[in-house]
Design an enzyme around this catalytic site. Sequence first.
Site, PDB file in Angstrom:
ATOM      1  N   ARG A 227       3.428   0.428  -4.225  1.00 44.62           N
ATOM      2  CA  ARG A 227       2.528  -0.718  -4.018  1.00 44.62           C
ATOM      3  C   ARG A 227       1.069  -0.315  -4.227  1.00 44.62           C
ATOM      4  O   ARG A 227       0.458  -0.649  -5.233  1.00 44.62           O
ATOM      5  CB  ARG A 227       2.738  -1.305  -2.608  1.00 44.62           C
ATOM      6  N   ASP A 228       0.536   0.465  -3.333  1.00 46.56           N
ATOM      7  CA  ASP A 228      -0.868   0.857  -3.419  1.00 46.56           C
ATOM      8  C   ASP A 228      -1.115   1.776  -4.602  1.00 46.56           C
ATOM      9  O   ASP A 228      -2.185   1.758  -5.206  1.00 46.56           O
ATOM     10  CB  ASP A 228      -1.271   1.548  -2.105  1.00 46.56           C
TER      11      ASP A 228
ATOM     12  N   HIS B  65      -4.420   6.356   6.881  1.00 43.10           N
ATOM     13  CA  HIS B  65      -4.324   6.119   5.439  1.00 43.10           C
ATOM     14  C   HIS B  65      -5.614   6.639   4.806  1.00 43.10           C
ATOM     15  O   HIS B  65      -6.641   5.969   4.830  1.00 43.10           O
ATOM     16  CB  HIS B  65      -4.161   4.612   5.189  1.00 43.10           C
TER      17      HIS B  65
ATOM     18  N   HIS C 149      -7.961   8.354   1.666  1.00 50.35           N
ATOM     19  CA  HIS C 149      -8.200   8.567   0.242  1.00 50.35           C
ATOM     20  C   HIS C 149      -8.945   9.883   0.080  1.00 50.35           C
ATOM     21  O   HIS C 149      -9.675  10.307   0.978  1.00 50.35           O
ATOM     22  CB  HIS C 149      -9.005   7.410  -0.350  1.00 50.35           C
TER      23      HIS C 149
ATOM     24  N   CYS D 194      -8.220   1.092  -4.911  1.00 47.59           N
ATOM     25  CA  CYS D 194      -8.297  -0.285  -4.440  1.00 47.59           C
ATOM     26  C   CYS D 194      -8.982  -1.122  -5.506  1.00 47.59           C
ATOM     27  O   CYS D 194     -10.096  -0.799  -5.919  1.00 47.59           O
ATOM     28  CB  CYS D 194      -9.083  -0.365  -3.123  1.00 47.59           C
TER      29      CYS D 194
ATOM     30  N   ASN E 220      -5.147   7.914  -3.469  1.00 45.16           N
ATOM     31  CA  ASN E 220      -4.646   8.164  -2.122  1.00 45.16           C
ATOM     32  C   ASN E 220      -4.310   9.647  -1.938  1.00 45.16           C
ATOM     33  O   ASN E 220      -4.170  10.398  -2.902  1.00 45.16           O
ATOM     34  CB  ASN E 220      -3.361   7.369  -1.888  1.00 45.16           C
TER      35      ASN E 220
END
Length: 310
Positions: free
Chosen positions: A21-22, A214, A216, A247, A256
């Site tokens: 997803r991300d 989460h 980065h 993002c 990430n």
Amino acid sequence: MTVVPWEGLPERVTIYEVGPRDGLQNEKAIVPVADKAEFIARLVAAGLRTVEATSLVHPKWVPQLADAEDLLAVLPRAEGVRLPVLVPNERGLDRALASGISEIAVFGSATETFARRNLNRTVAESLEMFAPVVARARENGLWVRAYVSMCFGDPWEGDVPVERVVAVATRLMDLGCDELSLGDTIGVGTPGHVTALIGALIEAGVGVDRLAVHFHDTYGQALSNTLAALRAGVTTVDASAGGLGGCPYAESATGNLATEDLVWMLDGLGVETGVDLPALVETSRWMAGRLGRPSPSRVVQALSRGGPRT
């Protein structure tokens, strides 16, 4: 690799894999459904038990994930494996329920500017939008995660006070969410800041067992920040296979934390993850080939050159 445990760390860490997803959402070339499905299947086969599969947003906003229902229709559901999806609103929840999903996530912001850019709403308006989503999800027996982005800094507003993050985070949890993921969306956090925020949330009544992080790796701090979070009691860490992702609404948000880099560190510390690192590396190499570029993960690069194995 020599395993040397470090006192004060959890015995086991849950990796919340966000690559499908991300990791893929910002790719300009559309990845076929078959490749996305194989990517997820490979991640599960490598031992990952929570893999965020896709996002049920309007195709106009994230074209890469416009095939969400097609993907969900072909994904096998296995006992002990969670395949959550991101939902932005009640329409997204309707789609999730129709697809038989049992875990969802909502995505909030600690800052007004990002809330406007990402959701076209103020922070307060976004919380109002999430309230019926969470309520209906819980009524239908779904597990619900809440993301809070821009927890450590915002490219438009600069530093983000800890108390502001705590205020937004506690309001999200008060809606009935099961888990809260703290996002360092632009990667500016450092270990002391991480420790302070987690401590403030615990003091505000959010149990550390309900927190996730989460990070980065924009400034190379993702692993050090993860270690700080683990020492503060967090046991769930978001990561993306191969270090994919960013993002689409924050250009300074680079990749990430790579799942392989995280697993290498945890393996060396004697912390269990249940992940087969060689299988995961091969999965990321396979996806890098599909995307037509090398994986940014340091561990993937090192092991692909024949470096020492675990």
